[in-house]
Design a protein around this motif. Structure first.
Motif, PDB file in Angstrom:
ATOM      1  N   LYS A  81     -20.558 -13.094  10.294  1.00 41.12           N
ATOM      2  CA  LYS A  81     -19.770 -11.995  10.856  1.00 41.12           C
ATOM      3  C   LYS A  81     -18.811 -12.458  11.950  1.00 41.12           C
ATOM      4  N   PHE A  82     -18.974 -13.696  12.416  1.00 40.48           N
ATOM      5  CA  PHE A  82     -18.082 -14.200  13.457  1.00 40.48           C
ATOM      6  C   PHE A  82     -16.683 -14.358  12.868  1.00 40.48           C
ATOM      7  N   ARG A  83     -15.721 -13.674  13.450  1.00 42.54           N
ATOM      8  CA  ARG A  83     -14.358 -13.658  12.918  1.00 42.54           C
ATOM      9  C   ARG A  83     -13.393 -14.548  13.698  1.00 42.54           C
ATOM     10  N   GLY A  84     -13.845 -15.096  14.802  1.00 44.39           N
ATOM     11  CA  GLY A  84     -12.991 -15.997  15.560  1.00 44.39           C
ATOM     12  C   GLY A  84     -12.015 -15.320  16.493  1.00 44.39           C
ATOM     13  N   ARG A  85     -12.191 -14.038  16.729  1.00 46.44           N
ATOM     14  CA  ARG A  85     -11.285 -13.328  17.643  1.00 46.44           C
ATOM     15  C   ARG A  85     -11.635 -13.589  19.098  1.00 46.44           C
ATOM     16  N   SER A  86     -12.790 -14.184  19.332  1.00 42.39           N
ATOM     17  CA  SER A  86     -13.211 -14.568  20.677  1.00 42.39           C
ATOM     18  C   SER A  86     -13.766 -15.982  20.604  1.00 42.39           C
ATOM     19  N   LYS A  87     -14.067 -16.535  21.746  1.00 44.90           N
ATOM     20  CA  LYS A  87     -14.728 -17.831  21.761  1.00 44.90           C
ATOM     21  C   LYS A  87     -16.172 -17.642  21.309  1.00 44.90           C
ATOM     22  N   VAL A  88     -16.740 -18.690  20.759  1.00 43.38           N
ATOM     23  CA  VAL A  88     -18.134 -18.644  20.324  1.00 43.38           C
ATOM     24  C   VAL A  88     -19.034 -18.308  21.516  1.00 43.38           C
ATOM     25  N   THR A  90     -18.351 -16.548  24.147  1.00 45.13           N
ATOM     26  CA  THR A  90     -18.237 -15.118  24.440  1.00 45.13           C
ATOM     27  C   THR A  90     -19.056 -14.319  23.438  1.00 45.13           C
ATOM     28  N   TRP A  91     -18.976 -14.692  22.180  1.00 43.65           N
ATOM     29  CA  TRP A  91     -19.688 -13.993  21.107  1.00 43.65           C
ATOM     30  C   TRP A  91     -21.198 -14.039  21.328  1.00 43.65           C
ATOM     31  N   ILE A  92     -21.736 -15.229  21.608  1.00 36.44           N
ATOM     32  CA  ILE A  92     -23.191 -15.359  21.752  1.00 36.44           C
ATOM     33  C   ILE A  92     -23.676 -14.706  23.051  1.00 36.44           C
ATOM     34  N   TYR A  93     -22.870 -14.773  24.113  1.00 42.99           N
ATOM     35  CA  TYR A  93     -23.265 -14.110  25.355  1.00 42.99           C
ATOM     36  C   TYR A  93     -23.243 -12.590  25.189  1.00 42.99           C
ATOM     37  N   ARG A  94     -22.339 -12.088  24.400  1.00 41.37           N
ATOM     38  CA  ARG A  94     -22.296 -10.648  24.130  1.00 41.37           C
ATOM     39  C   ARG A  94     -23.543 -10.242  23.349  1.00 41.37           C
TER      40      ARG A  94
END
Length: 120
Positions: A81-88, A90-94
């Motif tokens: 589901k990771f689309r690359g619109r943020s840094k990895v 940022t994604w995992i911290y979210r």
């Protein structure tokens, strides 16, 4: 298998600074295809910072451990589901933040209310 070996085996190139974001994105891509070695490398890369972040939120060791495991389970199940619109990062911290909020909802009696009277 260590991180350098994974990078070599999968032809992941890192520049002199390590290009952490590029490596993390490539590992996520491999994880989305259920590559366990890539997952272990990703886990080794993020486990301590994620645990520390979660512990600061919940201030409870066992809760932080449980949440950290849930975060990485969510990464395993949701890497596609990771689309690359943020840094990895940022994604995992979210993911970690939302897992912590969910944990709070299920464990309201554990929440540390010390210092609440001092809040503005």
């Amino acid at each position: 298998m260590n991180q350098e070996q994974i990078l070599s085996d999968y032809n992941i190139e890192a520049d002199d600074q390590g290009d952490s974001e590029k490596i993390s994105r490539q590992l996520l891509d491999l994880i989305s295809r259920h590559d366990q070695e890539a997952f272990l490398s990703f886990y080794d890369r993020f486990k301590i910072p994620i645990y520390n972040f979660v512990f600061r939120l919940v201030q409870e060791h066992y809760g932080a451990e449980d949440i950290t495991q849930e975060v990485f389970l969510a990464v395993w199940k949701g890497a596609h589901k990771f689309r690359g619109r943020s840094k990895v990062k940022t994604w995992i911290y979210r993911i970690a933040y939302y897992q912590s909020v969910s944990w709070y909802r299920h464990h309201p009696s554990i929440v540390n209310l010390e210092g609440v009277d001092d809040m503005p």
